[in-house]
Design a protein around this motif. Structure first.
Motif, mmCIF file in Angstrom:
data_model
loop_
_atom_site.group_PDB
_atom_site.id
_atom_site.type_symbol
_atom_site.label_atom_id
_atom_site.label_comp_id
_atom_site.label_asym_id
_atom_site.label_seq_id
_atom_site.Cartn_x
_atom_site.Cartn_y
_atom_site.Cartn_z
ATOM 1 N N GLY A 128 0.833 -1.202 0.000
ATOM 2 C CA GLY A 128 0.000 0.000 0.000
ATOM 3 C C GLY A 128 0.861 1.241 0.000
ATOM 4 O O GLY A 128 2.015 1.210 -0.442
ATOM 5 N N TRP A 129 0.310 2.331 0.487
ATOM 6 C CA TRP A 129 1.024 3.612 0.508
ATOM 7 C C TRP A 129 0.955 4.232 1.906
ATOM 8 O O TRP A 129 -0.114 4.293 2.527
ATOM 9 C CB TRP A 129 0.393 4.607 -0.471
ATOM 10 C CG TRP A 129 0.617 4.286 -1.907
ATOM 11 C CD1 TRP A 129 1.626 4.727 -2.712
ATOM 12 C CD2 TRP A 129 -0.219 3.470 -2.753
ATOM 13 N NE1 TRP A 129 1.483 4.240 -3.984
ATOM 14 C CE2 TRP A 129 0.366 3.464 -4.050
ATOM 15 C CE3 TRP A 129 -1.397 2.745 -2.538
ATOM 16 C CZ2 TRP A 129 -0.189 2.774 -5.107
ATOM 17 C CZ3 TRP A 129 -1.941 2.050 -3.588
ATOM 18 C CH2 TRP A 129 -1.344 2.062 -4.869
ATOM 19 N N TRP A 130 2.098 4.696 2.401
ATOM 20 C CA TRP A 130 2.122 5.525 3.600
ATOM 21 C C TRP A 130 1.873 6.967 3.189
ATOM 22 O O TRP A 130 2.565 7.516 2.333
ATOM 23 C CB TRP A 130 3.463 5.405 4.330
ATOM 24 C CG TRP A 130 3.538 4.184 5.168
ATOM 25 C CD1 TRP A 130 4.078 2.975 4.822
ATOM 26 C CD2 TRP A 130 3.046 4.035 6.509
ATOM 27 N NE1 TRP A 130 3.951 2.087 5.862
ATOM 28 C CE2 TRP A 130 3.317 2.707 6.905
ATOM 29 C CE3 TRP A 130 2.409 4.887 7.409
ATOM 30 C CZ2 TRP A 130 2.964 2.220 8.168
ATOM 31 C CZ3 TRP A 130 2.059 4.408 8.655
ATOM 32 C CH2 TRP A 130 2.335 3.090 9.028
ATOM 33 N N MET A 131 0.860 7.585 3.794
ATOM 34 C CA MET A 131 0.491 8.956 3.502
ATOM 35 C C MET A 131 1.146 9.887 4.529
ATOM 36 O O MET A 131 1.158 9.607 5.724
ATOM 37 C CB MET A 131 -1.026 9.129 3.549
ATOM 38 C CG MET A 131 -1.771 8.140 2.680
ATOM 39 S SD MET A 131 -1.399 8.370 0.931
ATOM 40 C CE MET A 131 -2.389 7.050 0.224
ATOM 41 N N HIS A 132 1.655 11.035 4.054
ATOM 42 C CA HIS A 132 2.296 12.015 4.927
ATOM 43 C C HIS A 132 1.708 13.394 4.648
ATOM 44 O O HIS A 132 1.769 13.884 3.515
ATOM 45 C CB HIS A 132 3.804 12.047 4.694
ATOM 46 C CG HIS A 132 4.486 10.736 4.945
ATOM 47 N ND1 HIS A 132 4.504 9.721 4.015
ATOM 48 C CD2 HIS A 132 5.173 10.279 6.024
ATOM 49 C CE1 HIS A 132 5.173 8.692 4.505
ATOM 50 N NE2 HIS A 132 5.588 8.998 5.712
ATOM 51 N N LEU A 133 1.146 14.005 5.694
ATOM 52 C CA LEU A 133 0.553 15.335 5.564
ATOM 53 C C LEU A 133 1.139 16.266 6.606
ATOM 54 O O LEU A 133 1.639 15.839 7.646
ATOM 55 C CB LEU A 133 -0.963 15.266 5.758
ATOM 56 C CG LEU A 133 -1.712 14.424 4.735
ATOM 57 C CD1 LEU A 133 -2.028 13.052 5.319
ATOM 58 C CD2 LEU A 133 -3.003 15.114 4.333
ATOM 59 N N GLU A 134 1.070 17.560 6.305
ATOM 60 C CA GLU A 134 1.567 18.596 7.200
ATOM 61 C C GLU A 134 0.413 19.554 7.513
ATOM 62 O O GLU A 134 -0.381 19.881 6.638
ATOM 63 C CB GLU A 134 2.717 19.344 6.535
ATOM 64 C CG GLU A 134 3.473 20.290 7.435
ATOM 65 C CD GLU A 134 4.759 20.798 6.783
ATOM 66 O OE1 GLU A 134 5.618 21.307 7.499
ATOM 67 O OE2 GLU A 134 4.874 20.676 5.540
ATOM 68 N N PHE A 135 0.312 20.017 8.782
ATOM 69 C CA PHE A 135 -0.807 20.881 9.137
ATOM 70 C C PHE A 135 -0.405 21.909 10.177
ATOM 71 O O PHE A 135 0.625 21.803 10.855
ATOM 72 C CB PHE A 135 -1.984 20.047 9.664
ATOM 73 C CG PHE A 135 -1.804 19.495 11.054
ATOM 74 C CD1 PHE A 135 -2.245 20.206 12.174
ATOM 75 C CD2 PHE A 135 -1.208 18.256 11.262
ATOM 76 C CE1 PHE A 135 -2.090 19.698 13.463
ATOM 77 C CE2 PHE A 135 -1.050 17.732 12.527
ATOM 78 C CZ PHE A 135 -1.484 18.459 13.640
ATOM 79 N N THR A 136 -1.233 22.936 10.307
ATOM 80 C CA THR A 136 -1.203 23.869 11.427
ATOM 81 C C THR A 136 -2.615 23.942 11.993
ATOM 82 O O THR A 136 -3.594 23.580 11.322
ATOM 83 C CB THR A 136 -0.735 25.270 11.008
ATOM 84 O OG1 THR A 136 -1.644 25.799 10.028
ATOM 85 C CG2 THR A 136 0.675 25.235 10.439
ATOM 86 N N ALA A 137 -2.735 24.410 13.236
ATOM 87 C CA ALA A 137 -4.042 24.515 13.865
ATOM 88 C C ALA A 137 -4.068 25.703 14.822
ATOM 89 O O ALA A 137 -3.030 26.071 15.392
ATOM 90 C CB ALA A 137 -4.384 23.235 14.620
ATOM 91 N N VAL A 138 -5.237 26.288 14.995
ATOM 92 C CA VAL A 138 -5.419 27.434 15.887
ATOM 93 C C VAL A 138 -6.501 27.103 16.896
ATOM 94 O O VAL A 138 -7.326 26.198 16.681
ATOM 95 C CB VAL A 138 -5.800 28.709 15.107
ATOM 96 C CG1 VAL A 138 -4.657 29.146 14.210
ATOM 97 C CG2 VAL A 138 -7.062 28.484 14.271
ATOM 98 N N THR A 139 -6.516 27.823 18.020
ATOM 99 C CA THR A 139 -7.501 27.549 19.044
ATOM 100 C C THR A 139 -8.913 27.818 18.526
ATOM 101 O O THR A 139 -9.134 28.679 17.668
ATOM 102 C CB THR A 139 -7.254 28.405 20.297
ATOM 103 O OG1 THR A 139 -7.114 29.773 19.914
ATOM 104 C CG2 THR A 139 -5.996 27.943 21.017
#
Length: 316
Positions: free
Chosen positions: A300-311
């Motif tokens: 299969g495939w390993w998925m890699h994502l990048e994120f930011t988050a705010v309150t």
């Protein structure tokens, strides 16, 4: 992570990415004042990383498990009504696919071609921050949240955190969010680190030629335990195994999260069985046909994502 949206561009991104999708090629498979990152910025702030440590244990450096002979599998989602969520909440305001890239035909395996991932990420980040429907309903088109009942940022601290598909009001700051109707939350344990690496990609499952690369998250940060989830985007549902989430705290208590990472595994069988509407093309294709076969990671495939988050203000 049970994710629901009707945007075709977002659907492609979720399916090719978050299912929690870097360049193709041989991947070896054979604080301070809260400062929110822009929801339309495809490059998140990051830090210099130590060796991979997906488990969150400061004393380990092993990769996220892609070297095991048996690929991870997912279970069925819980259909019971979830209890209300309470605590310090964050909503995602940016999310970008880093590895692998999705595309059609030869372009999906061209390491110099980022047009597909850039187009998808842009649509995804718009949906996280705008009510852009033909008939606006007062909510952002897409939402994801993390809720900490009692956040402890101390080195080695552990606690509960819940990932949830969120319905967030459009406009205002902070936004009011709640669990997306019809979806289920995913509670798990987190471990905090004062310094070092909370989560990093396994080099065997990524292509180092891709820029930006698959993300690494280092401290002061947290990382969750693996969690099997079902991603639902529009008309399709996709199992994602061993999903982990990590992010760096900004401030104490944290006012926002940066350098976030999401890793998870989608099997080839599930990718073959998942049909995706291709934005702008007017066609529907299996997810597997949109992923470069050279990027296969042991079934299969390993998925890699990048994120930011705010309150955010969490309302039940």
């Amino acid at each position: 992570m049970r994710i629901e949206t009707t945007s075709s561009a977002v659907s492609l991104f979720l399916c090719c990415a978050l299912a929690t999708v870097g360049a193709c090629g041989d991947d070896g498979s054979g604080g301070g004042t809260p400062a929110a990152s822009s929801g339309t910025d495809s490059d998140n702030p990051g830090t210099t990383a130590d060796p991979p440590n997906p488990t969150g244990d400061p004393d380990t450096t092993a990769g996220p498990g892609s070297t095991t002979s048996d690929p991870p599998t997912t279970g069925e989602p819980d259909t019971d009504d979830p209890p209300p969520l309470e605590g310090l909440a964050f909503r995602f305001n940016s999310l970008n696919l880093r590895d692998p890239v999705a595309g059609i035909g030869a372009s999906q395996c061209d390491s110099s071609n980022n047009i597909h991932v850039d187009t998808v990420n842009g649509g995804f980040n718009t949906a996280l921050n705008m009510d852009d429907r033909a008939e606006p309903d007062g909510f952002n088109d897409l939402g994801f949240g993390l809720v900490f009942p009692e956040l402890d940022q101390g080195d080695g601290a552990t606690g509960m955190v819940t990932f949830a598909n969120a319905q967030c009001q459009s406009g205002g700051d902070p936004l009011g969010c709640t669990i997306l109707p019809g979806s289920q939350p995913y509670p798990t344990m987190y471990t905090a680190m004062g310094d070092g690496t909370c989560l990093a990609p396994d080099p065997a499952n990524t292509n180092p030629a891709h820029d930006p690369p698959a993300p690494t998250t280092s401290g002061n940060c947290f990382v969750t335990e693996p969690q099997d989830v079902i991603i639902v985007a529009g008309a399709f549902a996709l199992p994602l195994a061993d999903a982990r989430i990590a992010a760096q705290f900004v401030g104490d208590p944290a006012g926002n999260l940066v350098s976030g990472s999401i890793q998870g595994f989608v099997s080839q069988a599930d990718a073959d069985a998942t049909d995706v509407e291709v934005p702008g093309a007017g066609i529907t294709l299996p997810l597997a046909s949109l992923l470069c076969p050279d990027d296969l990671d042991a079934g299969g495939w390993w998925m890699h994502l990048e994120f930011t988050a705010v309150t955010a203000t969490w309302e039940g």
